[in-house]
Write a protein that holds these residues in place. Structure first.
Motif, PDB file in Angstrom:
ATOM      1  N   VAL A 134      -8.840   2.388   8.277  1.00 41.56           N
ATOM      2  CA  VAL A 134      -7.804   2.261   7.247  1.00 41.56           C
ATOM      3  C   VAL A 134      -7.064   0.944   7.505  1.00 41.56           C
ATOM      4  O   VAL A 134      -6.608   0.701   8.623  1.00 41.56           O
ATOM      5  N   ASP A 135      -6.930   0.141   6.481  1.00 35.88           N
ATOM      6  CA  ASP A 135      -6.287  -1.168   6.628  1.00 35.88           C
ATOM      7  C   ASP A 135      -4.769  -1.000   6.606  1.00 35.88           C
ATOM      8  O   ASP A 135      -4.085  -1.406   5.667  1.00 35.88           O
ATOM      9  N   VAL A 136      -4.238  -0.410   7.663  1.00 39.93           N
ATOM     10  CA  VAL A 136      -2.801  -0.116   7.706  1.00 39.93           C
ATOM     11  C   VAL A 136      -1.968  -1.394   7.744  1.00 39.93           C
ATOM     12  O   VAL A 136      -0.800  -1.392   7.327  1.00 39.93           O
ATOM     13  N   GLU A 137      -2.542  -2.492   8.213  1.00 42.92           N
ATOM     14  CA  GLU A 137      -1.792  -3.750   8.272  1.00 42.92           C
ATOM     15  C   GLU A 137      -1.488  -4.294   6.881  1.00 42.92           C
ATOM     16  O   GLU A 137      -0.605  -5.137   6.725  1.00 42.92           O
ATOM     17  N   ASN A 138      -2.216  -3.832   5.894  1.00 40.55           N
ATOM     18  CA  ASN A 138      -1.991  -4.276   4.516  1.00 40.55           C
ATOM     19  C   ASN A 138      -0.881  -3.477   3.829  1.00 40.55           C
ATOM     20  O   ASN A 138      -0.552  -3.729   2.667  1.00 40.55           O
ATOM     21  N   LYS A 171      10.560  14.529 -19.265  1.00 39.04           N
ATOM     22  CA  LYS A 171      11.210  13.219 -19.253  1.00 39.04           C
ATOM     23  C   LYS A 171      11.383  12.636 -17.851  1.00 39.04           C
ATOM     24  O   LYS A 171      11.520  11.420 -17.690  1.00 39.04           O
ATOM     25  N   ASN A 172      11.405  13.494 -16.845  1.00 39.08           N
ATOM     26  CA  ASN A 172      11.591  13.016 -15.472  1.00 39.08           C
ATOM     27  C   ASN A 172      10.289  12.565 -14.810  1.00 39.08           C
ATOM     28  O   ASN A 172      10.289  12.153 -13.646  1.00 39.08           O
ATOM     29  N   VAL A 173       9.176  12.628 -15.544  1.00 39.03           N
ATOM     30  CA  VAL A 173       7.867  12.227 -15.027  1.00 39.03           C
ATOM     31  C   VAL A 173       7.419  10.954 -15.747  1.00 39.03           C
ATOM     32  O   VAL A 173       7.318  10.928 -16.972  1.00 39.03           O
ATOM     33  N   GLU A 174       7.147   9.918 -14.991  1.00 43.11           N
ATOM     34  CA  GLU A 174       6.735   8.627 -15.542  1.00 43.11           C
ATOM     35  C   GLU A 174       5.273   8.363 -15.172  1.00 43.11           C
ATOM     36  O   GLU A 174       4.946   8.167 -14.000  1.00 43.11           O
ATOM     37  N   LEU A 175       4.402   8.364 -16.174  1.00 41.47           N
ATOM     38  CA  LEU A 175       2.982   8.107 -15.958  1.00 41.47           C
ATOM     39  C   LEU A 175       2.692   6.645 -16.270  1.00 41.47           C
ATOM     40  O   LEU A 175       2.805   6.212 -17.419  1.00 41.47           O
ATOM     41  N   LEU A 176       2.305   5.894 -15.244  1.00 36.45           N
ATOM     42  CA  LEU A 176       2.100   4.452 -15.399  1.00 36.45           C
ATOM     43  C   LEU A 176       0.647   4.076 -15.653  1.00 36.45           C
ATOM     44  O   LEU A 176       0.358   2.909 -15.945  1.00 36.45           O
ATOM     45  N   GLY A 177      -0.283   5.050 -15.548  1.00 38.56           N
ATOM     46  CA  GLY A 177      -1.690   4.719 -15.699  1.00 38.56           C
ATOM     47  C   GLY A 177      -2.171   3.856 -14.542  1.00 38.56           C
ATOM     48  O   GLY A 177      -1.584   3.846 -13.462  1.00 38.56           O
ATOM     49  N   TYR A 178      -3.243   3.119 -14.790  1.00 37.40           N
ATOM     50  CA  TYR A 178      -3.756   2.232 -13.744  1.00 37.40           C
ATOM     51  C   TYR A 178      -2.762   1.119 -13.460  1.00 37.40           C
ATOM     52  O   TYR A 178      -2.175   0.549 -14.370  1.00 37.40           O
ATOM     53  N   GLN A 179      -2.577   0.798 -12.185  1.00 42.33           N
ATOM     54  CA  GLN A 179      -1.701  -0.296 -11.769  1.00 42.33           C
ATOM     55  C   GLN A 179      -2.404  -1.117 -10.685  1.00 42.33           C
ATOM     56  O   GLN A 179      -3.184  -0.572  -9.907  1.00 42.33           O
ATOM     57  N   PRO A 180      -2.144  -2.413 -10.628  1.00 49.60           N
ATOM     58  CA  PRO A 180      -2.734  -3.234  -9.570  1.00 49.60           C
ATOM     59  C   PRO A 180      -2.239  -2.799  -8.197  1.00 49.60           C
ATOM     60  O   PRO A 180      -1.206  -2.133  -8.075  1.00 49.60           O
ATOM     61  N   PHE A 181      -2.964  -3.211  -7.178  1.00 53.02           N
ATOM     62  CA  PHE A 181      -2.663  -2.797  -5.815  1.00 53.02           C
ATOM     63  C   PHE A 181      -1.229  -3.119  -5.418  1.00 53.02           C
ATOM     64  O   PHE A 181      -0.553  -2.309  -4.769  1.00 53.02           O
TER      65      PHE A 181
END
Length: 372
Positions: free
Chosen positions: A189-193, A249-259
């Motif tokens: 796992v790239d934990v340093e990232n 209303k308290n749930v925000e679905l952002l879809g795909y997002q960059p890393f």
């Protein structure tokens, strides 16, 4: 020693591909795989690897390249066509057929098993139900094919000389299905990232592909019943609309997002929610690397990567009620005593450097036993 690496298919840069990348970094070798999307690996250690592919790579209209899973019934045959006779050592990484390559008795074959074929064994009935293959001609054909895959998978379980696997959870599955012992070396796992942050905000985060077994819609449903708690959801997939239909209303679905966006949310979140039963589960470790506690379904690989009561909490059932109960416990008892530095420390146990050291020690020792 002349080594070869075998992997199922190299079309995405995910968990098993990252294992193969680190194996290649330790033992630069020619790679054999069903299909290969070279552009996916331009920023990885695999970018300059010499890769040999199967006949699927050249199928018309890129059918094999883009729809390789449709050809699973033919893969046992195809993997047996790899001519590895010129190599001393074969290092395979498999979750389907890669372990089934044919080697001689004087060759050394070490397999890193992510799992026996899930949809042919543990997830057989779940796969058929979710695919709508419970009755009719298509269902009959699917059941016959998976029966054949099971027979081949078991028949080839002794082709590797040694099996390494990614968790004790999967080691027990390997023992039950194959009757073989395996050595656990946790994947890299790239934990340093994922940089540590102890500055948290008042929202929860869930991030995953939107597929049924991830239970993202269940997480959304639970938070819709807790209107005073904010949930941010990152991810896309077949279940996105199902999750959206349950969101309040308290749930925000952002879809795909960059890393970068995912990492930023992970660093700031009050807690990360994880509801899948995974063989290992890399994302909960990444969350802990950010100093973020994890609230997870207490089965599968997470029981080996999260310290229950210290770096996170487990809930007992994949239901909104069980998750809600645990979140209430998290806010009332756990969070005020949580130390983000403990979470970071726990994540570092699963680093890339640790994987490379343990894997190399294992392989080198077996080489010495075999050839010296």
């Amino acid at each position: 020693m002349k080594t070869a690496i075998v992997h199922e298919w190299l079309v995405s840069y995910a968990g098993s591909e990252k294992v193969t990348e680190q194996i290649y970094g330790l033992y630069p070798s020619e790679i054999y795989t069903m299909v290969h999307k070279k552009e996916v690996f331009n920023d990885t250690l695999l970018k300059d690897a010499k890769v040999f592919t199967s006949a699927l790579q050249k199928y018309p209209f890129k059918l094999g390249l883009n729809h390789h899973r449709l050809f699973l019934p033919f893969m046992p045959y195809l993997v047996e066509q790899y001519d590895l006779s010129s190599y001393d050592v074969v290092l395979s990484c498999s979750h389907a057929v890669a372990k089934g390559v044919i080697t001689r008795h004087d060759q050394l074959h070490i397999n890193y098993s992510c799992s026996p074929i899930r949809y042919a064994w543990d997830l057989y009935y779940q796969y058929l139900n979710e695919s709508g293959l419970t009755s009719g001609l298509k269902a009959l054909m699917a059941k016959i094919i998976l029966h054949y895959i099971r027979m081949w998978d078991y028949a080839t379980c002794y082709r590797p000389d040694y099996i390494i696997t990614l968790s004790h959870y999967i080691a027990r599955r390997i023992k039950k299905i194959y009757g073989r012992e395996s050595t656990v070396i946790y994947p890299p796992v790239d934990v340093e990232n994922f940089k540590f942050s102890d500055k948290k905000e008042d929202f929860y985060l869930a991030a995953s592909r939107m597929v049924p077994y991830k239970k993202m819609d269940m997480i959304v449903e639970a938070f819709s019943k807790m209107p005073d708690k904010k949930l941010v959801v990152i991810g896309d997939g077949p279940d996105f609309d199902k999750a959206k239909s349950k969101a309040s209303k308290n749930v925000e679905l952002l879809g795909y997002q960059p890393f970068e966006k995912l990492r930023d949310c992970m660093q700031r979140a009050k807690a990360f929610i994880f509801a899948a039963e995974e063989d290992f589960g890399i994302v909960p470790i990444e969350a802990q690397a950010c100093g973020t506690p994890v609230i997870a379904f207490g089965r599968g690989g997470v029981t080996e990567t999260i310290l229950n009561g210290k770096t996170g909490l487990f809930f007992d059932e994949q239901t909104p009620e069980s998750l809600i109960k645990t979140i209430n416990k998290f806010e009332q008892d756990f969070y005020k005593n949580f130390d983000p530095k403990e979470a970071r420390k726990q994540s570092e146990f699963f680093s890339i450097e640790r994987f490379r050291r343990e894997y190399k020690e294992f392989v080198d020792s077996k080489m010495n036993e075999k050839f010296n």
